[in-house]
Scaffold this active site. Sequence first.
Site, PDB file in Angstrom:
ATOM      1  N   GLY A  46      -1.502 -24.966  12.274  1.00  0.00           N
ATOM      2  CA  GLY A  46      -1.176 -25.923  13.328  1.00  0.00           C
ATOM      3  C   GLY A  46      -1.777 -25.480  14.650  1.00  0.00           C
ATOM      4  O   GLY A  46      -1.950 -24.279  14.886  1.00  0.00           O
ATOM      5  N   GLN A  51      -3.396 -24.937  23.526  1.00  0.00           N
ATOM      6  CA  GLN A  51      -3.876 -23.635  23.049  1.00  0.00           C
ATOM      7  C   GLN A  51      -5.388 -23.468  23.216  1.00  0.00           C
ATOM      8  O   GLN A  51      -5.895 -22.346  23.146  1.00  0.00           O
ATOM      9  CB  GLN A  51      -3.472 -23.426  21.581  1.00  0.00           C
ATOM     10  N   CYS A  94       1.993 -17.555  15.446  1.00  0.00           N
ATOM     11  CA  CYS A  94       1.361 -18.473  16.381  1.00  0.00           C
ATOM     12  C   CYS A  94      -0.033 -17.934  16.696  1.00  0.00           C
ATOM     13  O   CYS A  94      -0.184 -16.736  16.936  1.00  0.00           O
ATOM     14  CB  CYS A  94       2.191 -18.560  17.664  1.00  0.00           C
ATOM     15  N   LEU A  95      -1.028 -18.819  16.694  1.00  0.00           N
ATOM     16  CA  LEU A  95      -2.397 -18.372  16.974  1.00  0.00           C
ATOM     17  C   LEU A  95      -2.524 -17.809  18.384  1.00  0.00           C
ATOM     18  O   LEU A  95      -3.441 -17.042  18.657  1.00  0.00           O
ATOM     19  CB  LEU A  95      -3.383 -19.531  16.767  1.00  0.00           C
ATOM     20  N   HIS A 136       7.398 -26.579  16.025  1.00  0.00           N
ATOM     21  CA  HIS A 136       6.724 -25.473  16.726  1.00  0.00           C
ATOM     22  C   HIS A 136       5.617 -26.032  17.642  1.00  0.00           C
ATOM     23  O   HIS A 136       5.493 -25.633  18.801  1.00  0.00           O
ATOM     24  CB  HIS A 136       6.147 -24.522  15.667  1.00  0.00           C
ATOM     25  N   GLU A 137       4.830 -26.989  17.106  1.00  0.00           N
ATOM     26  CA  GLU A 137       3.703 -27.529  17.890  1.00  0.00           C
ATOM     27  C   GLU A 137       4.189 -28.411  19.042  1.00  0.00           C
ATOM     28  O   GLU A 137       3.616 -28.384  20.131  1.00  0.00           O
ATOM     29  CB  GLU A 137       2.740 -28.310  16.983  1.00  0.00           C
ATOM     30  N   HIS A 140       5.028 -26.393  21.913  1.00  0.00           N
ATOM     31  CA  HIS A 140       3.847 -26.018  22.705  1.00  0.00           C
ATOM     32  C   HIS A 140       3.561 -27.058  23.791  1.00  0.00           C
ATOM     33  O   HIS A 140       3.177 -26.710  24.911  1.00  0.00           O
ATOM     34  CB  HIS A 140       2.601 -25.911  21.820  1.00  0.00           C
TER      35      HIS A 140
HETATM   36 NI    NI Z   1       1.917 -21.751  18.056  1.00  0.00          NI
END
Ligand code: NI
Length: 172
Positions: A46, A51, A94-95, A136-137, A140
């Site tokens: 995701g 990001q 998380c990236l 989660h996204e 963000h």
């Molecule tokens: Ni994340």
Amino acid sequence: MTVLPILILPDAKLRLKSQAVKVVDDKTRALLDTMRETMYDAPGIGLAAVQIGVLQRLVVIDVSRDEDARQPLHFINPKIVWQSEELSKYEEGCLSIPETYEEVERPAQCRVKFLDYDGKDQEIECDGLLATCIQHEIDHLNGVLFLDHLSRLKRDRITKKFIKAKRQESVS
Ligand code: NI
């Protein structure tokens, strides 16, 4: 295809709130394409536009984890319209917070309204990993990280580690 660098904690931009997309056009789709390729390249399941430094309410997800049968989902202005009382726990990563995994408890199911790649109204029921991932996204998009769902002690420990890493990187 374009792959962009992903912002890493403690980048202050990760804490900003993203803006709703007003018009879904080719520029929006090009951005979704870049996000999708960046997510696959990472690799991750995701990615939110913030990001890659773009403060628009855009999310891409693919929980299929199958390189030969990819099932990308594109979300424009996603909004949770229902969440179950039942909770579930997943070990999240998380990236933007590499190599960090912690259990997070969230509603096990949710329903999400959004515009799709073509700008059409959609609504889906999510459960399992998809439910966790979309929550989660969407966090963000509101400047919220999965760390915010952990105890203060854990959150501070992880944040400090990344601040220190950033400092070392800038002096070397
Ligand atoms: Ni994340």
